[in-house]
Design an enzyme around this catalytic site. Structure first.
Site, PDB file in Angstrom:
ATOM      1  N   GLU A  52      -2.175  49.172   0.168  1.00  0.00           N
ATOM      2  CA  GLU A  52      -3.239  49.525   1.096  1.00  0.00           C
ATOM      3  C   GLU A  52      -4.492  49.922   0.319  1.00  0.00           C
ATOM      4  O   GLU A  52      -4.422  50.733  -0.616  1.00  0.00           O
ATOM      5  CB  GLU A  52      -2.797  50.682   2.007  1.00  0.00           C
ATOM      6  CG  GLU A  52      -1.556  50.378   2.827  1.00  0.00           C
ATOM      7  CD  GLU A  52      -1.750  49.217   3.773  1.00  0.00           C
ATOM      8  OE1 GLU A  52      -2.729  49.235   4.542  1.00  0.00           O
ATOM      9  OE2 GLU A  52      -0.920  48.283   3.737  1.00  0.00           O
ATOM     10  N   GLU A  67       0.611  49.742  17.105  1.00  0.00           N
ATOM     11  CA  GLU A  67      -0.475  48.980  17.703  1.00  0.00           C
ATOM     12  C   GLU A  67      -1.642  48.759  16.755  1.00  0.00           C
ATOM     13  O   GLU A  67      -2.365  47.778  16.862  1.00  0.00           O
ATOM     14  CB  GLU A  67      -0.972  49.705  18.966  1.00  0.00           C
ATOM     15  CG  GLU A  67       0.115  49.978  19.995  1.00  0.00           C
ATOM     16  CD  GLU A  67       0.660  48.720  20.620  1.00  0.00           C
ATOM     17  OE1 GLU A  67       0.001  47.669  20.484  1.00  0.00           O
ATOM     18  OE2 GLU A  67       1.749  48.774  21.231  1.00  0.00           O
ATOM     19  N   GLY A  80       6.621  45.357   6.480  1.00  0.00           N
ATOM     20  CA  GLY A  80       6.415  45.316   5.037  1.00  0.00           C
ATOM     21  C   GLY A  80       6.286  46.725   4.487  1.00  0.00           C
ATOM     22  O   GLY A  80       6.668  47.715   5.136  1.00  0.00           O
ATOM     23  N   ASP A  81       5.717  46.845   3.300  1.00  0.00           N
ATOM     24  CA  ASP A  81       5.631  48.146   2.643  1.00  0.00           C
ATOM     25  C   ASP A  81       4.512  49.009   3.213  1.00  0.00           C
ATOM     26  O   ASP A  81       4.575  50.239   3.127  1.00  0.00           O
ATOM     27  CB  ASP A  81       5.415  47.944   1.140  1.00  0.00           C
ATOM     28  CG  ASP A  81       6.549  47.162   0.508  1.00  0.00           C
ATOM     29  OD1 ASP A  81       7.706  47.592   0.635  1.00  0.00           O
ATOM     30  OD2 ASP A  81       6.288  46.103  -0.098  1.00  0.00           O
ATOM     31  N   GLY A  82       3.488  48.398   3.813  1.00  0.00           N
ATOM     32  CA  GLY A  82       2.359  49.167   4.315  1.00  0.00           C
ATOM     33  C   GLY A  82       2.734  50.122   5.428  1.00  0.00           C
ATOM     34  O   GLY A  82       2.203  51.236   5.510  1.00  0.00           O
ATOM     35  N   ASN A 100      -2.638  53.097  10.988  1.00  0.00           N
ATOM     36  CA  ASN A 100      -2.406  54.543  11.053  1.00  0.00           C
ATOM     37  C   ASN A 100      -1.762  54.991  12.358  1.00  0.00           C
ATOM     38  O   ASN A 100      -1.600  56.195  12.577  1.00  0.00           O
ATOM     39  CB  ASN A 100      -3.697  55.333  10.810  1.00  0.00           C
ATOM     40  CG  ASN A 100      -4.123  55.307   9.357  1.00  0.00           C
ATOM     41  OD1 ASN A 100      -3.286  55.320   8.453  1.00  0.00           O
ATOM     42  ND2 ASN A 100      -5.420  55.242   9.115  1.00  0.00           N
TER      43      ASN A 100
END
Length: 541
Positions: A520, A186, A211-213, A189
């Site tokens: 990030e 949502e 994605g990678d995040g 973190n």
């Protein structure tokens, strides 16, 4: 973005009586499984409850209800109801002591609808596939066993209408089971918190559709746990659903398959998930000036690359092309940053010839051995990588806390404190003007950026690139265009330098800028990092 958690199982490639052999879809784990011999009779060992105690009654919100025939005996009929969490089946009879069979949708791996094999039959069929826990035959304990529930739909004399109704049920069961098997993220973190608190014994692997995040959050959630040594051994899979998709492109590259993008890359990653082969993956421990510690699987960027990555967020709606747009914008306003760069180079003389990595099985574990207690009252545990050619061992300290509990901590043995000078064995870069600094430990920085052609997920190396001040805008653009084919190191650009390192430290002197870890943004300031070879596990081909 989604964090998908599901169980990996071997699936049959053969069809049943209703049709010829069919190729297994790469998404069969989550969507559909070819049928075996159909059977609608509830099998022994399923969870049962009396009608008066059943919580699944027709009319409740979110419940789909219908009455269907047995696929093999049209005179036997069942009432079937679907809720958000279960499929409930009850035989329709005059017997007052009839029972209800309940299948949890978290155990469902797929459902399919299909026409009757006999063209004279106006009915249609749908079959749901489950792997619930059942008692083993002639042995103790329980194990997952395949169960199929098949029903005949003949509401009207129109075969098209019956097939549409069967497809409606199959689609509803698939959608409901997918919600039970996945966790939707949502906010930022959220995935980190989910993984940190999750009962990982329920799943064989964590698969991230994003994605990678999002994978960055998952890995740090695993490393936040008290049982991080066991948690980080959970195999991680990736399905490209973002704009960068660097790890997905790298995993595809490691399989030695031809380059792929977009849907082809998704298909390739889905196929590798179905194969279920697991290998080791390096993680990099990142220390920030605030003493915060992060774990990275992809890259650390400062300068041009970080600026493009962060600034192009405003173009995310256009997909991967956002990086091209961000690159052109940043080239027009090219900045030079001042800073100090230091690194511990890899000792190439101690490295053996390039290893031929063989993925471990899904049930393999990372071997560990306990080192005798050290004089400083902290016992050390060294976890060896599955990469047989890596001599580096990741050390952990077992510390006793104030409440008497012990806590195991992964040590960054190569890194001094950020307020201390680096050891003499480190190399200090003389230049202080940089256009970019990029530390990367996978082969790709994005789907179309082949940054380190020779990199592997578990090579135990940080690949450090930096471009010094003085490079022109056209020369920098040529480097990134050449990177699409992995040819940037062959351009002979004197401003581009490349080193293989075990650890590095970056101290920005320019007061304002951006640092990105796995895409990030993190706090701006001094940063240092060290590689920990092979401590994570990656589903690969």
């Amino acid at each position: 973005m989604e964090l998908i958690i599901f169980k990996l199982r071997p699936l049959s490639f053969k069809g049943g009586d209703s049709g010829p052999e069919q190729p297994l879809s790469p998404y069969a784990v989550c969507q559909s499984v070819p049928p075996r011999a159909p059977s609608s009779r509830p099998l022994p060992g399923m969870e049962q409850c009396a009608p008066e105690s059943s919580c699944l009654q027709n009319g409740l919100e979110g419940v789909l209800y219908g009455e269907f025939s047995d696929s093999q005996n049209d005179s036997v009929r069942f009432s079937v109801s679907l809720s958000e969490s279960a499929l409930t089946i009850q035989r329709i009879s005059a017997s007052p002591d009839r029972s209800t069979v309940l299948f949890h949708l978290r155990d469902c791996v797929g459902c399919r609808a299909y026409e009757a094999p006999d063209r004279g039959d106006v009915g249609a069929y749908f079959t749901a596939y489950f792997y619930p826990f059942k008692r083993r035959w002639m042995s103790a304990g329980v194990a997952r066993q395949r169960v199929e529930q098949c029903f005949r739909v003949a509401l009207v004399q129109d075969p098209v209408a019956n097939l549409q109704e069967a497809e409606r049920w199959a689609r509803a069961i698939r959608d409901a089971s997918a919600l039970q098997a996945s966790r939707r993220v949502e906010a930022k973190n959220h995935a980190r918190e989910l993984v940190r608190k999750a009962d990982l014994t329920q799943w064989d692997a964590l698969v991230i559709l994003s994605g990678d995040g999002l994978l960055f959050e998952v890995i740090n959630g695993l490393m936040d746990r008290e049982d991080w040594q066991q948690a980080i051994q959970t195999p991680l899979g990736i399905l490209p659903g973002g704009s960068g998709n660097a790890l997905a492109a790298s995993v595809h590259h490691y399989s030695q398959a031809p380059p792929a993008w977009n849907e082809e890359l998704l298909l390739s990653c889905g196929f590798m998930l179905c194969k279920g082969l697991v290998g080791s993956m390096d993680l990099v421990s990142v220390q920030l000036s605030s003493r915060q510690r992060l774990f990275s699987f992809l890259s650390i960027a400062w300068g041009f690359v970080a600026d493009v990555d962060v600034d192009s967020e405003k173009y995310r709606h256009v997909g991967p092309i956002r990086f091209l747009m961000g690159t052109l914008v940043r080239l027009a306003t090219l900045r030079v940053y001042q800073g100090r760069l230091m690194f511990l180079p890899v000792d190439e003389t101690s490295k053996t010839q390039k290893r031929n990595s063989t993925p471990a099985s899904l049930c393999s574990s990372l071997p560990c051995r306990v080192i005798p207690k050290s004089p400083n009252q902290n016992s050390l545990l060294r976890c060896s990588s599955t990469n047989s050619n890596q001599n580096t061992l990741s050390e952990t300290s077992i510390e006793t806390q104030s409440d008497g509990k012990t806590k195991v901590r992964l040590l960054d043995s190569l890194l001094p404190s950020l307020d201390q000078p680096v050891p003499e064995s480190w190399t200090v870069v003389k230049e202080e003007d940089f256009v970019l600094v990029l530390a990367i430990y996978q082969s790709h920085l994005a789907e179309d950026l082949w940054t380190v052609p020779g990199a592997m997920a578990d090579d135990g190396v940080i690949h450090l690139f930096y471009v010094t001040g003085g490079i022109s805008r056209p020369a920098l653009l040529r480097l990134f265009l050449a990177m699409e084919k992995g040819a940037h190191l062959e351009c002979g650009c004197p401003y581009l330098l490349y080193e293989k390192v075990k650890a590095f430290r970056l101290e920005p002197l320019t007061p304002q800028g951006m640092i990105a870890v796995d895409g990030e943004t993190v706090e701006y300031g001094p940063i240092q990092a060290q590689v920990h070879p092979g401590i994570a596990r990656l589903i690969c081909g």
